[in-house]
Scaffold this motif. Structure first.
Motif, short mmCIF file in Angstrom:
data_model
loop_
_atom_site.label_atom_id
_atom_site.label_comp_id
_atom_site.label_asym_id
_atom_site.label_seq_id
_atom_site.Cartn_x
_atom_site.Cartn_y
_atom_site.Cartn_z
N ASP A 1 0.81 -1.22 0.00
CA ASP A 1 0.00 0.00 0.00
C ASP A 1 0.84 1.27 0.00
O ASP A 1 0.71 2.10 -0.88
N SER A 2 1.74 1.43 0.99
CA SER A 2 2.45 2.70 1.09
C SER A 2 3.86 2.50 1.60
O SER A 2 4.18 1.47 2.24
N ALA A 3 4.71 3.49 1.30
CA ALA A 3 6.06 3.49 1.86
C ALA A 3 5.95 3.57 3.38
O ALA A 3 4.96 4.02 3.93
N GLY A 4 6.99 3.14 4.07
CA GLY A 4 6.94 3.07 5.53
C GLY A 4 6.25 1.80 5.95
O GLY A 4 6.86 0.88 6.50
N GLY A 5 4.97 1.69 5.65
CA GLY A 5 4.22 0.49 5.98
C GLY A 5 4.75 -0.74 5.28
O GLY A 5 4.59 -1.87 5.77
N VAL A 6 5.40 -0.54 4.13
CA VAL A 6 5.89 -1.70 3.37
C VAL A 6 6.97 -2.45 4.15
O VAL A 6 7.13 -3.66 3.98
N LEU A 7 7.69 -1.77 5.05
CA LEU A 7 8.70 -2.49 5.84
C LEU A 7 8.05 -3.46 6.81
O LEU A 7 8.59 -4.55 7.06
N PHE A 8 6.90 -3.10 7.35
CA PHE A 8 6.15 -4.04 8.19
C PHE A 8 5.55 -5.15 7.34
O PHE A 8 5.47 -6.31 7.78
N ASP A 9 5.12 -4.80 6.12
CA ASP A 9 4.64 -5.83 5.19
C ASP A 9 5.72 -6.88 4.95
O ASP A 9 5.44 -8.08 4.92
N LEU A 10 6.95 -6.41 4.77
CA LEU A 10 8.05 -7.33 4.50
C LEU A 10 8.33 -8.22 5.70
O LEU A 10 8.68 -9.40 5.54
N LEU A 11 8.19 -7.68 6.90
CA LEU A 11 8.36 -8.53 8.09
C LEU A 11 7.24 -9.57 8.16
O LEU A 11 7.48 -10.73 8.50
N ALA A 12 6.01 -9.14 7.82
CA ALA A 12 4.90 -10.09 7.79
C ALA A 12 5.13 -11.16 6.73
O ALA A 12 4.84 -12.35 6.94
N ILE A 13 5.68 -10.75 5.59
CA ILE A 13 5.98 -11.70 4.52
C ILE A 13 7.04 -12.69 4.97
O ILE A 13 6.96 -13.89 4.67
N ARG A 14 8.05 -12.21 5.71
CA ARG A 14 9.07 -13.14 6.24
C ARG A 14 8.43 -14.17 7.15
O ARG A 14 8.83 -15.34 7.17
N THR A 15 7.42 -13.76 7.92
CA THR A 15 6.70 -14.71 8.77
C THR A 15 5.97 -15.74 7.90
O THR A 15 5.99 -16.94 8.17
N LEU A 16 5.33 -15.27 6.84
CA LEU A 16 4.63 -16.19 5.92
C LEU A 16 5.62 -17.16 5.27
O LEU A 16 5.30 -18.34 5.10
N LEU A 17 6.80 -16.67 4.92
CA LEU A 17 7.82 -17.55 4.31
C LEU A 17 8.27 -18.59 5.32
O LEU A 17 8.49 -19.76 4.97
N ARG A 18 8.44 -18.16 6.57
CA ARG A 18 8.86 -19.11 7.61
C ARG A 18 7.81 -20.20 7.82
O ARG A 18 8.12 -21.34 8.15
N MET A 19 6.55 -19.85 7.56
CA MET A 19 5.46 -20.82 7.69
C MET A 19 5.42 -21.76 6.49
O MET A 19 4.62 -22.70 6.46
N GLY A 20 6.27 -21.48 5.48
CA GLY A 20 6.37 -22.39 4.33
C GLY A 20 5.65 -21.92 3.09
O GLY A 20 5.66 -22.60 2.06
N HIS A 21 4.99 -20.75 3.14
CA HIS A 21 4.26 -20.25 1.99
C HIS A 21 5.19 -19.47 1.06
O HIS A 21 6.30 -19.09 1.43
#
Length: 586
Positions: free
Chosen positions: A259-279
């Motif tokens: 959605d927006s700059a700044g927030g995208v860094l939290f998105d990337l942390l959430a994505i790392r969590t999703l990757l750790r879950m195997g997705h």
């Protein structure tokens, strides 16, 4: 002459369709052309109906409208409704603030401002323009007349720096990593691991929509603010949580719309969590400047974003093929693509790569109010599950889950591979019985409106070959079509079969075959079929390339049909279509 009003307006809550009322059809075409979204008028810019069906579930004659149902209802009447005027005013004000901030020359500033106001006034005369389309036009005027390519580039970098600084703080670690007040009851370690992963994901989603972290000098949120957000976490998140549960046995492919700059860094942390879950995740940025929205080019010159995306694969091909995309997803847990636009999510204008990524995904996670309006606040159903969330105007978070259309069927790579293996097994059994395997390539969808006839022709001729040729196992592709499969699915399946090395004779349809087929069916050859052969089919052209490459490996394989050189005048087959991209198949 006063334009006649349609006798039947679209029913609220239902996607409009052609064929209900002649005058309504004219109004809908007027609306689509005024917004420059009609594929037949501008096929280079607007997605074909077939490409749209990768993403939107549309019944015959149904039309996709890229705005909320409420907004469409106001626009169709062409009345200067206060809601529409307010949206137009907001778009003009946003551009005027850009002009004031980034155009120092008074003459140029006045020229751009006046031109934008003229376009705004033109839209007000008979409000038919979707507000975001007006915003796109005004934004284009600003960029082209000012000579700037991205005035918010430094602003987005600043937002990312502020977000990164907060992520490095002890306050953030406390908020994210604090143990739950009471350990949730569980029956196994995997269940507890999933509960903790989901808790971390909720916390990151909540923090990713707290702009006070990266905007201005506002105080950063604390544990109490996060606890309040989690206490009222929307119930619809449970549906996404159930999909993410590893105990389902399958890993997801997730299309994640930032959605927006700044927030995208939290998105990337959430994505790392999703990757750790195997997705596996395909992260979507904009192709060019759209205010605070991250672009695929922001990583150049933004070391914080570059570091946060370390290890990600960037796919910048706007027209990647299905095979290549699936290979990219297999080889890269995180892939970054652009949606191909510099405007709000507009499925008419997205790139082929985005459309194919949507089609291959299991779920679309769309962040931000604008994406929510386009995907949730509309009667349209989509071909994939959509989870959308954004920050409410006060405190709190809204999270909605829209299930895919009931009739939307997705053929996974495993499904298509299984169908290919079934055909290959039949070829092996034929060889074991001492039979010759012949593959028959023919025109199926390259003649507009003639797909049903083409299937009749190829089936009749394949049966003729079976009666005529003793000991030959004839593969007729038309006999293996399954409802819901598009050209991407079929070409993917048949390439696996064709590269198996089990084809002895590869026969390509000639005009003599077509004439014989009509004779078998007891019909004369209509003008549209006169002189046609496999060289007219883009799918056959692709198959000829495969046949020639396989002949290099298996010299004994015979190729029968038109001269290979005659094939290579065709273009790529249309996205999701069975015909040439250069031919109007509507």
């Amino acid at each position: 002459m006063i334009r006649e009003l349609p006798a039947v307006f679209p029913t609220p809550g239902q996607a409009p369709r052609y064929g209900v009322d002649a005058i309504l059809d004219a109004w809908l075409l007027h609306f689509m052309t005024e917004n420059n979204l009609e594929h037949s008028i501008d096929p280079e810019k607007n997605a074909s109906p077939e490409q749209l069906r990768f993403m939107v579930s549309l019944a015959p004659e149904q039309i996709y409208i890229p705005c909320t149902d409420a907004m469409f209802g106001h626009l169709l009447t062409e009345q200067a409704d206060p809601l529409v005027v307010a949206e137009y005013d907001a778009r003009l004000a946003r551009i005027e603030s850009l002009i004031e901030a980034f155009v120092p020359d008074a003459y140029t500033r006045r020229k751009i401002s006046t031109l934008c106001e003229l376009k705004y006034r033109q839209a007000l005369v008979k409000p038919t323009l979707i507000p975001s389309r007006l915003g796109k036009r005004l934004n284009t005027i600003f960029l082209t007349q000012s000579g700037l390519d991205d005035p918010y580039r430094e602003r987005r970098r600043t937002a990312n720096r502020r977000a990164f600084a907060f992520i490095q703080s002890e306050a953030f670690r406390t908020m994210l990593h604090a143990c739950p007040s009471d350990l949730p009851g569980c029956s196994s370690i995997p269940e507890l691991r999933h509960v903790l992963d989901v808790l971390e994901l909720k916390r990151l989603f909540a923090m990713s929509v707290m702009p006070e972290v990266w905007e201005g000098d506002a105080a950063c949120p604390d544990v109490a603010a996060l606890d309040a957000a989690l206490a009222s976490f929307p119930q619809d998140f449970d549906r996404l949580e159930a999909m993410l549960d590893p105990r389902r046995g399958s890993k997801l492919k997730i299309l994640y719309l930032a959605d927006s700059a700044g927030g995208v860094l939290f998105d990337l942390l959430a994505i790392r969590t999703l990757l750790r879950m195997g997705h596996r995740v395909l992260l979507v940025f904009k192709e060019g400047f759209y205010f605070d929205s991250p672009t695929i080019w922001d990583v150049d010159g933004d070391p914080i974003l570059e570091t946060s995306l370390a290890g990600a694969h960037f796919c910048t091909d706007p027209r990647i093929g299905k095979n290549e995309l699936l290979q990219v997803i297999r080889e890269n847990p995180l892939t970054v693509i652009s949606d191909g636009t510099r405007e709000r999510l507009n499925l008419y204008r997205v790139s082929v790569t985005f459309a194919r990524a949507w089609k291959e995904a299991d779920v679309v996670v769309a962040k931000g109010e604008h994406n929510h309006r386009r995907l949730i606040m509309t009667s349209h159903l989509f071909t994939r599950d959509v989870a959308s969330f954004y920050r409410l105007s006060g405190d709190g978070l809204r999270f909605d889950f829209k299930a895919r259309a009931p009739g939307a069927r997705s053929f996974t790579e495993a499904d298509i591979t299984a169908k290919a293996e079934e055909i290959i097994m039949g070829m092996r059994q034929a060889h074991a019985a001492g039979r010759t395997v012949m593959f028959y390539s023919a025109v199926i969808g390259s003649i507009p409106g003639q797909t049903k006839v083409a299937i009749e022709l190829v089936t009749a001729f394949a049966n003729h070959l079976r009666q005529k040729l003793a000991g030959v196992f004839v593969i007729n592709p038309a006999e293996h079509f399954e409802e819901g499969m598009d050209a991407d699915d079929l070409m993917f399946m048949w390439e696996k079969v064709q590269r198996s090395g089990l084809i002895d004779v590869w026969r390509f349809q000639t005009h003599f075959d077509i004439e014989k087929s009509f004779e078998i069916l007891g019909r004369q050859v209509p003008p549209v079929w006169a002189g046609k052969d496999a060289t007219f089919s883009t799918g056959c052209t692709k198959e000829m390339r495969i046949a020639l490459s396989m002949q290099q490996r298996h010299r004994e394989m015979q190729i029968i049909g038109p001269d290979p050189e005659k094939f290579f005048r065709r273009r790529e087959y249309g996205v999701g279509r069975f015909c040439d991209a250069g031919i109007d198949c509507s």
